[in-house]
Design a protein around this motif. Structure first.
Motif, short mmCIF file in Angstrom:
data_model
loop_
_atom_site.label_atom_id
_atom_site.label_comp_id
_atom_site.label_asym_id
_atom_site.label_seq_id
_atom_site.Cartn_x
_atom_site.Cartn_y
_atom_site.Cartn_z
N GLU A 164 0.82 -1.21 0.00
CA GLU A 164 0.00 0.00 0.00
C GLU A 164 0.86 1.26 0.00
O GLU A 164 0.54 2.24 -0.67
N MET A 218 -3.31 -5.31 7.47
CA MET A 218 -4.74 -5.59 7.49
C MET A 218 -5.08 -6.99 7.01
O MET A 218 -5.74 -7.77 7.71
N ARG A 219 -4.64 -7.33 5.84
CA ARG A 219 -5.06 -8.60 5.25
C ARG A 219 -4.40 -9.79 5.93
O ARG A 219 -5.03 -10.84 6.11
N ARG A 263 -13.08 -2.31 0.76
CA ARG A 263 -13.61 -1.35 1.74
C ARG A 263 -14.25 -2.06 2.93
O ARG A 263 -14.17 -1.60 4.06
N ASP A 294 -11.48 -3.20 5.08
CA ASP A 294 -10.87 -2.04 5.73
C ASP A 294 -11.67 -1.59 6.95
O ASP A 294 -11.10 -1.27 8.00
N ARG A 295 -12.98 -1.60 6.84
CA ARG A 295 -13.84 -1.20 7.97
C ARG A 295 -13.67 -2.15 9.14
O ARG A 295 -13.60 -1.73 10.30
N TRP A 319 -11.07 -4.02 9.77
CA TRP A 319 -9.71 -3.84 10.28
C TRP A 319 -9.64 -2.65 11.24
O TRP A 319 -9.01 -2.72 12.30
N THR A 320 -10.32 -1.58 10.89
CA THR A 320 -10.35 -0.39 11.74
C THR A 320 -10.94 -0.74 13.11
O THR A 320 -10.43 -0.30 14.15
#
Length: 336
Positions: free
Chosen positions: A52, A158-159, A323, A326-327, A329-330
């Motif tokens: 990223e 994240m992943r 997305r 991502d949410r 992960w947050t």
């Protein structure tokens, strides 16, 4: 010729230069020195910590970089964004050394753009002195850590982290199913009391015994070989992710011909073996495998048997559905 290590900004392009943008410590400096010696091309190396970060830098308009090393799913993303140069490396005679099963990018099934660089697994790097045992996987590690009130680290990725949660729940690492992702997130959140930090810089912490274990790449085998009495690396019995990076030339590269020469250079088995001997990764270059040191060649962690390979999964480009991930992960990162 000398290799110039650069922190951020690539050197102003010149006819006799090559600006390499790679993951930190992901290439043996002797490989770059050999390229300089063989070609007379001066190499400038810049580094990044994640796919990223690299993509953001390129998309923000950074120019001057010639060669990048994206993971397979990131190569597919970059192809969609029209950031990669067609090199026809598959037409070069040295390409015959490449195992075709490593042509994993959906955007480049024949190897017309990029060259397979290195691959490996993401597992558990651990200090058996601290744990008091060898571990077989995540469940075993977590049970031991809870029993002894020890700490571990997870990657700041994240992943990769959500993949651990997905695998422990029996799901695929490319799942975008909200329910499956929530279960994965809950599993990881349950680990947090025992997680010292989310970091890529965990190797010294494991070596020193500051943490019992780290979620980390098989490249940590270089540390294991240096202290086999205390350190170990395991591909978790529950399954794991595998990664593969490819060498690609950017469409914006100022030194395209030199960049293509580097891809050709990296088809040479002796060059690849030189890199693997320091990196302790797997390689798609078949002749190079027999030229690596015996410890690496015979390591079931670096070159897993077929049965282990069936338990490995590789990330794919999730498109707009990223997305959702991502949410989730947050939520994991901010959970108390």
């Amino acid at each position: 010729m000398s290799m110039t290590l650069m922190a951020q900004t690539p050197a102003v392009a010149g006819g006799g230069e090559l600006n390499v943008y790679n993951w930190g410590e992901y290439i043996n400096p002797d490989v770059l020195k050999k390229f300089e010696k063989d070609t007379g091309i001066k190499v400038n190396l810049s580094t990044y910590a994640s796919n990223e970060e690299m993509l953001a830098k390129i998309q923000s308009g950074a120019t001057g970089y010639d060669v990048v090393f994206p993971s397979v799913h990131m190569q597919d993303i970059m192809a969609k964004l029209d950031l990669l140069e067609k090199t026809d490396i598959n037409q070069y005679e040295g390409f015959k050394n490449i195992d075709p099963s490593f042509l994993r990018a959906k955007s480049d099934p024949n190897g017309e753009y990029c060259l397979p660089y290195a691959w490996g697994t993401v597992g558990i790097f651990y200090n058996r002195k601290v744990l008091g045992k060898d571990v077989t996987g995540w469940k075993d590690l977590l049970a031991t850590v809870k029993e002894k009130n020890l700490k571990i680290t997870l990657l700041d990725d994240m992943r990769e982290v959500l993949a651990v949660g997905l695998i422990l729940n029996g799901y695929k690492v490319n799942s975008t199913d909200p329910e499956e992702l929530q279960k994965a997130a809950a599993t990881v959140t349950e680990m947090k009391p025992y997680v010292a930090s989310f970091t890529y810089n965990s190797r010294p912490m494991v070596q020193a015994g500051d943490v019992a274990a780290a979620h980390f790449f098989v490249g940590a085998m270089v540390d294991v070989f240096g202290n086999e009495a205390d350190l170990g690396y395991v591909i978790p019995e529950e399954g794991a992710t595998m990664y593969q990076e490819d060498v690609c030339v950017l469409k914006s590269a100022p030194n395209k011909e030199n960049a293509k020469k580097f891809l050709e250079f990296y088809t040479q088995p002796e060059v690849v073996a030189l890199n693997v001997s320091q990196q302790t990764n797997g390689t798609a270059n078949v002749p190079a495998r027999t030229m690596t040191p015996e410890k690496i060649r015979d390591s079931k962690e670096i070159n897993p048997p077929a049965e282990t390979m069936t338990r490995l999964q590789i990330f794919e480009d999730l498109g707009a559905k990223i997305r959702v991930v991502d949410r989730v992960w947050t939520k994991v990162k901010t959970a108390e």
